[in-house]
Design an enzyme around this catalytic site. Sequence first.
Site, PDB file in Angstrom:
ATOM      1  N   GLY A 159      30.124  12.132  16.725  1.00 38.01           N
ATOM      2  CA  GLY A 159      28.629  12.361  17.051  1.00 38.01           C
ATOM      3  C   GLY A 159      27.988  10.681  16.657  1.00 38.01           C
ATOM      4  O   GLY A 159      26.652  10.587  16.843  1.00 38.01           O
ATOM      5  N   VAL A 191      45.106   8.848  20.671  1.00 40.22           N
ATOM      6  CA  VAL A 191      44.127   9.979  20.558  1.00 40.22           C
ATOM      7  C   VAL A 191      42.792   9.647  20.273  1.00 40.22           C
ATOM      8  O   VAL A 191      42.892   9.145  19.021  1.00 40.22           O
ATOM      9  CB  VAL A 191      44.732  11.368  20.001  1.00 40.22           C
ATOM     10  CG1 VAL A 191      43.750  12.432  20.393  1.00 40.22           C
ATOM     11  CG2 VAL A 191      46.128  11.551  20.601  1.00 40.22           C
ATOM     12  N   PHE A 218      49.539   3.576  29.945  1.00 44.44           N
ATOM     13  CA  PHE A 218      48.535   4.045  29.227  1.00 44.44           C
ATOM     14  C   PHE A 218      48.461   5.590  29.008  1.00 44.44           C
ATOM     15  O   PHE A 218      47.859   6.327  29.658  1.00 44.44           O
ATOM     16  CB  PHE A 218      47.117   3.482  30.120  1.00 44.44           C
ATOM     17  CG  PHE A 218      45.742   3.762  29.231  1.00 44.44           C
ATOM     18  CD1 PHE A 218      45.441   2.743  28.445  1.00 44.44           C
ATOM     19  CD2 PHE A 218      45.109   4.842  29.382  1.00 44.44           C
ATOM     20  CE1 PHE A 218      44.214   3.015  27.863  1.00 44.44           C
ATOM     21  CE2 PHE A 218      43.852   5.068  28.822  1.00 44.44           C
ATOM     22  CZ  PHE A 218      43.412   4.068  27.807  1.00 44.44           C
ATOM     23  N   HIS A 240      31.131   5.055  17.874  1.00 45.54           N
ATOM     24  CA  HIS A 240      32.377   4.750  17.527  1.00 45.54           C
ATOM     25  C   HIS A 240      33.223   5.299  18.590  1.00 45.54           C
ATOM     26  O   HIS A 240      34.453   4.399  18.841  1.00 45.54           O
ATOM     27  CB  HIS A 240      33.009   5.368  16.357  1.00 45.54           C
ATOM     28  CG  HIS A 240      34.138   5.093  15.829  1.00 45.54           C
ATOM     29  ND1 HIS A 240      34.371   3.652  15.122  1.00 45.54           N
ATOM     30  CD2 HIS A 240      35.242   5.470  15.836  1.00 45.54           C
ATOM     31  CE1 HIS A 240      35.606   3.605  14.770  1.00 45.54           C
ATOM     32  NE2 HIS A 240      36.233   4.708  15.099  1.00 45.54           N
TER      33      HIS A 240
END
Length: 161
Positions: free
Chosen positions: A86, A81, A114, A89
């Site tokens: 913000g 996950v 996947f 990354h």
Amino acid sequence: MAGHGAPTAQPTDCHDLRVAVVAASWHPQLMDGLLAGADRAFKDHQVEAPVVVRVPGAFELPVVAAALASQQYDAVIALGVVIRGGTPHFEFVCNAATDGLGRVALDHQVAIGFGVLTCDNEQQALDRAGLEGSQEDKGYEATSAALLTAQTLRKVKRHTP
């Protein structure tokens, strides 16, 4: 929700496949849902003893998937996950996981499931994680897709598509 239009494939007997799961550790509730979905798919497809390996995060999925693929697993399911924050990354991790897992599939000619959720927010992830109240079960879907692909690869390698 992108779940509409999904193929309807019946579970098949995959008891003879060597299968491994590599699962990230971030977002434990969501990962529990993805792993439970994978377990349901294993039961439906009659896979009895998949190997499960945990890694810290989604970035680490490809290298461990490659190590498993090199050990002659027929399918490797990658679960993780990544939720947008913000900073850039998110894009770096998502690209590394996606590109890396695709490379593992091609380099090793192994089925890769996947099951990496790449979501803008936690609610989107909850909707896809296969938890009670979720609209989709990406752990199940990724596992089922990998198992069916592994069977197809086996046929193709034997020249009997």
